[in-house]
Design a protein around this motif. Structure first.
Motif, PDB file in Angstrom:
ATOM      1  N   TYR A   1      10.089   8.962  -7.677  1.00  0.00           N
ATOM      2  CA  TYR A   1      10.008   8.940  -6.226  1.00  0.00           C
ATOM      3  C   TYR A   1       8.553   8.929  -5.764  1.00  0.00           C
ATOM      4  CZ  TYR A   1      10.553  10.465  -1.392  1.00  0.00           C
ATOM      5  OH  TYR A   1      10.475  10.556  -0.027  1.00  0.00           O
ATOM      6  N   VAL A   2       7.719   9.761  -6.378  1.00  0.00           N
ATOM      7  CA  VAL A   2       6.302   9.827  -6.016  1.00  0.00           C
ATOM      8  C   VAL A   2       5.614   8.504  -6.354  1.00  0.00           C
ATOM      9  CG1 VAL A   2       4.109  10.938  -6.614  1.00  0.00           C
ATOM     10  CG2 VAL A   2       6.129  12.326  -6.186  1.00  0.00           C
ATOM     11  N   GLU A   3       5.945   7.921  -7.514  1.00  0.00           N
ATOM     12  CA  GLU A   3       5.350   6.646  -7.892  1.00  0.00           C
ATOM     13  C   GLU A   3       5.777   5.540  -6.929  1.00  0.00           C
ATOM     14  OE1 GLU A   3       6.481   6.054 -11.944  1.00  0.00           O
ATOM     15  OE2 GLU A   3       5.044   7.535 -12.708  1.00  0.00           O
ATOM     16  N   GLU A   4       7.044   5.543  -6.501  1.00  0.00           N
ATOM     17  CA  GLU A   4       7.515   4.549  -5.532  1.00  0.00           C
ATOM     18  C   GLU A   4       6.761   4.690  -4.220  1.00  0.00           C
ATOM     19  OE1 GLU A   4      11.714   5.000  -5.101  1.00  0.00           O
ATOM     20  OE2 GLU A   4      12.141   4.261  -7.118  1.00  0.00           O
ATOM     21  N   GLN A   5       6.563   5.925  -3.772  1.00  0.00           N
ATOM     22  CA  GLN A   5       5.821   6.143  -2.531  1.00  0.00           C
ATOM     23  C   GLN A   5       4.378   5.670  -2.673  1.00  0.00           C
ATOM     24  OE1 GLN A   5       6.299  10.327  -1.572  1.00  0.00           O
ATOM     25  NE2 GLN A   5       7.789   9.817  -0.004  1.00  0.00           N
ATOM     26  N   ALA A   6       3.761   5.937  -3.823  1.00  0.00           N
ATOM     27  CA  ALA A   6       2.378   5.505  -4.045  1.00  0.00           C
ATOM     28  C   ALA A   6       2.304   3.978  -4.054  1.00  0.00           C
ATOM     29  CB  ALA A   6       1.846   6.077  -5.354  1.00  0.00           C
ATOM     30  N   ASP A   7       3.287   3.319  -4.693  1.00  0.00           N
ATOM     31  CA  ASP A   7       3.302   1.863  -4.715  1.00  0.00           C
ATOM     32  C   ASP A   7       3.462   1.298  -3.314  1.00  0.00           C
ATOM     33  OD1 ASP A   7       2.990   1.888  -7.438  1.00  0.00           O
ATOM     34  OD2 ASP A   7       5.131   1.546  -7.876  1.00  0.00           O
ATOM     35  N   GLU A   8       4.376   1.881  -2.519  1.00  0.00           N
ATOM     36  CA  GLU A   8       4.580   1.421  -1.151  1.00  0.00           C
ATOM     37  C   GLU A   8       3.306   1.603  -0.324  1.00  0.00           C
ATOM     38  OE1 GLU A   8       7.961   3.430   0.458  1.00  0.00           O
ATOM     39  OE2 GLU A   8       9.338   2.521  -0.983  1.00  0.00           O
ATOM     40  N   LYS A   9       2.644   2.727  -0.505  1.00  0.00           N
ATOM     41  CA  LYS A   9       1.416   3.000   0.234  1.00  0.00           C
ATOM     42  C   LYS A   9       0.329   2.002  -0.151  1.00  0.00           C
ATOM     43  CE  LYS A   9      -1.920   6.665   1.191  1.00  0.00           C
ATOM     44  NZ  LYS A   9      -2.351   8.023   0.865  1.00  0.00           N
ATOM     45  N   GLN A  10       0.228   1.706  -1.441  1.00  0.00           N
ATOM     46  CA  GLN A  10      -0.784   0.760  -1.907  1.00  0.00           C
ATOM     47  C   GLN A  10      -0.501  -0.641  -1.354  1.00  0.00           C
ATOM     48  OE1 GLN A  10      -1.062   0.485  -6.160  1.00  0.00           O
ATOM     49  NE2 GLN A  10      -3.100  -0.421  -6.091  1.00  0.00           N
ATOM     50  N   VAL A  11       0.763  -1.045  -1.328  1.00  0.00           N
ATOM     51  CA  VAL A  11       1.128  -2.351  -0.781  1.00  0.00           C
ATOM     52  C   VAL A  11       0.789  -2.413   0.699  1.00  0.00           C
ATOM     53  CG1 VAL A  11       3.108  -3.811  -0.209  1.00  0.00           C
ATOM     54  CG2 VAL A  11       2.887  -2.879  -2.510  1.00  0.00           C
ATOM     55  N   LEU A  12       1.095  -1.350   1.427  1.00  0.00           N
ATOM     56  CA  LEU A  12       0.801  -1.312   2.862  1.00  0.00           C
ATOM     57  C   LEU A  12      -0.698  -1.385   3.112  1.00  0.00           C
ATOM     58  CD1 LEU A  12       1.917  -0.987   5.725  1.00  0.00           C
ATOM     59  CD2 LEU A  12       1.716   1.477   5.429  1.00  0.00           C
ATOM     60  N   GLU A  13      -1.488  -0.624   2.332  1.00  0.00           N
ATOM     61  CA  GLU A  13      -2.940  -0.665   2.491  1.00  0.00           C
ATOM     62  C   GLU A  13      -3.485  -2.050   2.158  1.00  0.00           C
ATOM     63  OE1 GLU A  13      -4.389   2.471   0.009  1.00  0.00           O
ATOM     64  OE2 GLU A  13      -3.903   4.033   1.473  1.00  0.00           O
ATOM     65  N   SER A  14      -2.935  -2.692   1.135  1.00  0.00           N
ATOM     66  CA  SER A  14      -3.377  -4.035   0.768  1.00  0.00           C
ATOM     67  C   SER A  14      -3.075  -5.023   1.888  1.00  0.00           C
ATOM     68  CB  SER A  14      -2.692  -4.493  -0.520  1.00  0.00           C
ATOM     69  OG  SER A  14      -3.055  -3.666  -1.596  1.00  0.00           O
ATOM     70  N   LYS A  15      -1.887  -4.917   2.481  1.00  0.00           N
ATOM     71  CA  LYS A  15      -1.526  -5.806   3.587  1.00  0.00           C
ATOM     72  C   LYS A  15      -2.462  -5.606   4.774  1.00  0.00           C
ATOM     73  CE  LYS A  15       3.365  -6.493   2.588  1.00  0.00           C
ATOM     74  NZ  LYS A  15       4.745  -6.289   3.058  1.00  0.00           N
TER      75      LYS A  15
END
Length: 176
Positions: A77-91
């Motif tokens: 769950y934490v890794e999924e949240q980190a991935d989502e956050k990284q994708v959002l920051e990249s966008k």
């Protein structure tokens, strides 16, 4: 006979407190076992007494197995949240860079077409800041090269040559 409402506050008498703890602990453990049997749920329960004694219940398997399962699920769950956050920051970064490129291209068209295009005041300010930064970088690079040539001529090592632009010219010089 009906039971009276119990106030939720600490029981002052230590004997009564211990009796209540034992009764409620056994009731809680019984309810956890019933839930496990009725709903086929895996339940892990820790209870620490006021004296630090551990009471635990693991309905299916061992407590260690349940803890490992819990750790895996929360880590995912934490890794999924980190991935989502990284994708959002990249966008967000991509959008910001697209906007900056658009302003710079608009500024180039404005400069090379003799001011025929239209630019807002904010776009002109952004263009001015980018031009100032470019001028500062070019001036710093030129000064750095001149210093390196002087140091090479004197056969001494240059000071702080690993910094990309160690000499900084203040922005106030170029403001008018």
């Amino acid at each position: 006979m009906a039971r009276g409402k119990v106030q939720m506050r600490r029981i002052e008498n230590p004997v009564h407190r211990q009796v209540t703890f034992c009764k409620r602990r056994s009731g809680l453990l019984k309810k956890a076992k019933e839930l496990s049997v009725l709903c086929d749920a895996e339940i892990g329960l820790f209870i620490f007494s006021a004296h630090g004694k551990l009471y635990e219940l693991a309905t299916n398997g061992s407590m260690q197995g349940l803890l490992e399962k819990y750790m895996k699920s929360t880590r995912c769950y934490v890794e999924e949240q980190a991935d989502e956050k990284q994708v959002l920051e990249s966008k967000m970064e991509v959008n910001m860079l697209k906007n900056e490129i658009e302003v710079l291209q608009k500024g180039l068209r404005y400069m090379f077409e003799g001011g025929a295009g239209k630019m807002t005041l904010d776009e002109l300010r952004i263009l001015e800041n980018n031009l100032e930064e470019g001028i500062l970088k070019a001036a710093n690079k030129c000064l750095q090269e001149q210093m390196e040539m002087q140091y090479d001529a004197a056969n001494t090592d240059p000071i702080m040559t690993n910094i990309p632009y160690p000499l900084t010219v203040q922005n106030e010089i170029y403001q008018y």
